[in-house]
Design a protein around this motif. Structure first.
Motif, PDB file in Angstrom:
ATOM      1  N   ASP A   1       0.927  -1.148  -0.028  1.00 51.59           N
ATOM      2  CA  ASP A   1      -0.021  -0.051   0.016  1.00 51.59           C
ATOM      3  C   ASP A   1       0.988   1.209   0.047  1.00 51.59           C
ATOM      4  N   MET A   2       1.890   1.107   0.760  1.00 49.31           N
ATOM      5  CA  MET A   2       2.663   2.386   0.834  1.00 49.31           C
ATOM      6  C   MET A   2       3.530   2.625  -0.478  1.00 49.31           C
TER       7      MET A   2
ATOM      8  N   LEU B   1       2.332   1.616  -3.482  1.00 50.70           N
ATOM      9  CA  LEU B   1       1.165   2.237  -4.210  1.00 50.70           C
ATOM     10  C   LEU B   1       0.953   3.412  -4.023  1.00 50.70           C
ATOM     11  N   GLU B   2       1.026   4.072  -3.051  1.00 50.04           N
ATOM     12  CA  GLU B   2       0.612   5.483  -2.603  1.00 50.04           C
ATOM     13  C   GLU B   2       1.668   6.418  -3.195  1.00 50.04           C
ATOM     14  N   ARG B   3       2.921   6.012  -2.953  1.00 53.94           N
ATOM     15  CA  ARG B   3       4.024   6.764  -3.678  1.00 53.94           C
ATOM     16  C   ARG B   3       3.750   6.950  -5.039  1.00 53.94           C
ATOM     17  N   ALA B   4       3.295   5.683  -5.731  1.00 55.41           N
ATOM     18  CA  ALA B   4       3.212   5.857  -7.163  1.00 55.41           C
ATOM     19  C   ALA B   4       1.803   6.540  -7.430  1.00 55.41           C
ATOM     20  N   GLY B   5       0.999   7.064  -6.707  1.00 52.54           N
ATOM     21  CA  GLY B   5      -0.259   7.671  -6.810  1.00 52.54           C
ATOM     22  C   GLY B   5      -1.558   6.859  -7.145  1.00 52.54           C
ATOM     23  N   LEU B   6      -1.419   5.495  -6.697  1.00 52.72           N
ATOM     24  CA  LEU B   6      -2.682   4.700  -6.934  1.00 52.72           C
ATOM     25  C   LEU B   6      -3.128   4.457  -5.464  1.00 52.72           C
ATOM     26  N   GLN B   7      -4.236   3.867  -5.469  1.00 51.62           N
ATOM     27  CA  GLN B   7      -4.922   3.393  -4.241  1.00 51.62           C
ATOM     28  C   GLN B   7      -5.439   1.894  -4.519  1.00 51.62           C
ATOM     29  N   PHE B   8      -5.011   0.994  -3.429  1.00 51.67           N
ATOM     30  CA  PHE B   8      -5.496  -0.266  -3.678  1.00 51.67           C
ATOM     31  C   PHE B   8      -6.607  -0.604  -2.707  1.00 51.67           C
ATOM     32  N   VAL B   9      -7.706  -0.960  -3.396  1.00 47.79           N
ATOM     33  CA  VAL B   9      -9.095  -1.084  -2.484  1.00 47.79           C
ATOM     34  C   VAL B   9      -9.292  -2.639  -2.465  1.00 47.79           C
ATOM     35  N   PRO B  10      -9.375  -3.077  -1.110  1.00 45.70           N
ATOM     36  CA  PRO B  10      -9.440  -4.747  -1.209  1.00 45.70           C
ATOM     37  C   PRO B  10     -10.877  -5.237  -1.703  1.00 45.70           C
TER      38      PRO B  10
END
Length: 520
Positions: free
Chosen positions: A153-154, A156-165
């Motif tokens: 998640d960290m 993806l957050e640095r890449a500007g994305l958001q992971f939704v389970p």
């Protein structure tokens, strides 16, 4: 504690009384199990619903994490134990919300499976104590799995994305429909919001308003950056230099490594295979000295190149045999683990995920060993016995260190002017020469493709007659001596070194009178 299932055909009042007794027994045992400083009782709705917040501590003596306890909040419904108790992991503790949700989800799955098994067997069981035993045994695994999800998640957050389970998406779609399972109403996280008025899903619990919830999320996010989700940095650090992971490669973890160790007593080198967290006791073949080694793996990703840490006794690391190491790569597309073997230094390993067939790649240039000094006042006080004197343990530094010469400057008994080690692709090991390779190995030798400078231990592609790219030192003797060197050397016999064989060449040679007269 288990009891036979009450007869549903009997008096309903007797059934309700039996259920009430079992529920009170569970609550009484819980209050006896946890002291007052580890148990908080909260009541809501004029005492209709009671929540018990308990602090559970890990009992494992080899607990690897700095965070050793976790707070759980349980509530026993009126029909308990015919129904499972509700379980929630509060977010106002030193635990990232991602790891808390993972622990809560796994705990609910275990409770549901246990309750379903009891119903099939026709018995009613008080599940709190079995659940606490299971949580104590599984807490390290749950922390590790939650830490992996936190790192993803960290990233993806640095890449500007958001992971939704998937569970959150399913809860959003089925929010207005029938619950998918009987206990889905207790799997509500404190950070989920309801539609309409925008209030929290756990509104009504004390101290769970929007401002406090946002403050706890920010605090948990800051703690997630600094939390030590792996073993402390101690021992000998194994760092992979020049590590480059492909776009689809999220993480890499070592399952088994082969390390070349040097005995501290007789300086004989031998290979040793280590598995993660499994202590290994070996014996030197030459002097029979006892060697203890333990490898604590760490997680490799785009922002960390530390493979793990070695705890060694009576031995020092020399080289990592990368070709015989067994790694596991995490796919960023499907979050599945893929085994990786037969890696080589300086050569990219391209492979596909076994599940989603995404392209993965790993490239490693070299390995560096570094002993980590612990600068702790408590450790110093323990070693000095409180006398104020500082004692340093006699720790052997790694035999191969970047910037320092190799043992014997990289030479061997066969080639005294070759200051380098050659890495042979047939076995992935480094030897001073081909004779040393054939003496230690029983397979057909392949020509070396990489070498290690004997002056600075810089690993680089193989070259012949060229200086090191790290220290600019010559690793082999030139084609000519100082007398000639292509016309740039010294040919004055007066200024020559007396150890130069050209200084006294033809000094005692007989010269004829005719030749001497012609020379004049």
């Amino acid at each position: 504690m288990s009891a036979p299932c009450p007869n549903v055909l009997g008096d309903p009042r007797d059934l309700a009384e039996e259920i009430k007794k079992l529920r009170q027994t569970e609550i009484r045992q819980m209050m006896m199990r946890f002291p007052n400083n580890r148990l908080i009782i909260q009541e809501q709705g004029d005492g209709q619903v009671t929540f018990y917040r308990a602090t559970v501590q890990a009992t494992d003596p080899d607990w690897p994490f700095d965070l050793k306890e976790i707070d759980i909040m349980v509530s026993f419904p009126v029909s308990y134990p015919q129904e499972i108790f509700t379980l929630d992991i509060p977010t106002d503790q030193a635990l990232p919300s991602v790891m808390g949700r993972h622990v809560q989800r796994a705990s609910l799955e275990w409770l549901q499976a246990k309750h379903a098994t009891n119903r099939l067997m026709g018995k009613v069981e008080l599940l709190l104590r079995p659940f606490l035993r299971w949580l104590d045994r599984s807490l390290e695994r749950l922390y590790t799995e939650g830490a992996r999800q936190l790192k993803k998640d960290m990233e993806l957050e640095r890449a500007g994305l958001q992971f939704v389970p998937y569970q959150e998406l399913q809860a959003t779609v089925c929010k207005c429909n029938e619950p998918l399972h009987p206990v889905s109403h207790i799997a509500v996280h404190e950070d989920e919001k309801t539609e309409g008025n925008g209030t929290s899903a756990d509104q009504g619990r004390p101290g769970c308003d929007d401002e406090q919830q946002e403050e706890r999320d920010n605090k948990a996010h800051l703690l997630a950056e600094n939390i030590r989700i792996s073993d402390p940095r101690k021992g000998t650090e194994v760092k992979l230099l020049g590590l480059r992971l492909g776009e689809g490669t999220a993480t890499v973890v070592a399952r088994r490594i082969t390390i070349c160790l040097q005995c501290n007593r007789c300086k004989v080198m031998a290979d040793l295979t280590l598995s993660g967290r499994t202590p290994c006791v070996a014996q030197c073949e030459n002097c029979s000295a006892g060697i203890n080694a333990t490898f604590r793996p760490s997680m490799l990703h785009h922002y960390s190149d530390v493979l793990g840490y070695l705890d060694l006794n009576n031995a020092t690391p020399v080289d990592l045999v990368l070709r015989e190491c067994e790694l596991t790569a995490g796919c960023l597309g499907c979050s599945q683990d893929v085994p990786v073997q037969s890696l080589c230094y300086g050569r990219a390993k391209d492979f596909n995920c076994e599940h989603c067939h995404s392209k993965l790649s790993i490239l490693i240039d070299s390995t560096r060993f570094q002993y980590i000094q612990l600068h702790s006042s408590s450790n110093t006080a323990d070693l000095s016995g409180g006398s104020g004197l500082n004692y340093r343990r006699n720790i052997q530094d790694p035999a191969v260190q970047r910037g320092k010469p190799l043992p014997e400057n990289g030479t061997c008994m066969h080639y005294k002017q070759s200051h380098r080690w050659l890495r042979f692709p047939c076995c992935g090991r480094a030897y001073p020469c081909d004779v040393c390779h054939d003496k230690d190995q029983d397979h057909l030798m392949e020509l070396a493709t990489r070498m290690i400078c004997g002056h600075c231990a810089k690993e680089q592609p193989y070259t012949n007659g060229k200086p090191c790219i790290g220290c600019a030192g010559m690793m082999t003797r030139g084609s000519g001596a100082s007398h000639w060197e292509g016309g740039l050397g010294c040919r004055n016999k007066v200024r020559m070194n007396r150890n130069d064989r050209h200084k006294y060449v033809n000094a005692n040679k007989t010269v004829s009178r005719k030749a001497a007269s012609e020379k004049k």
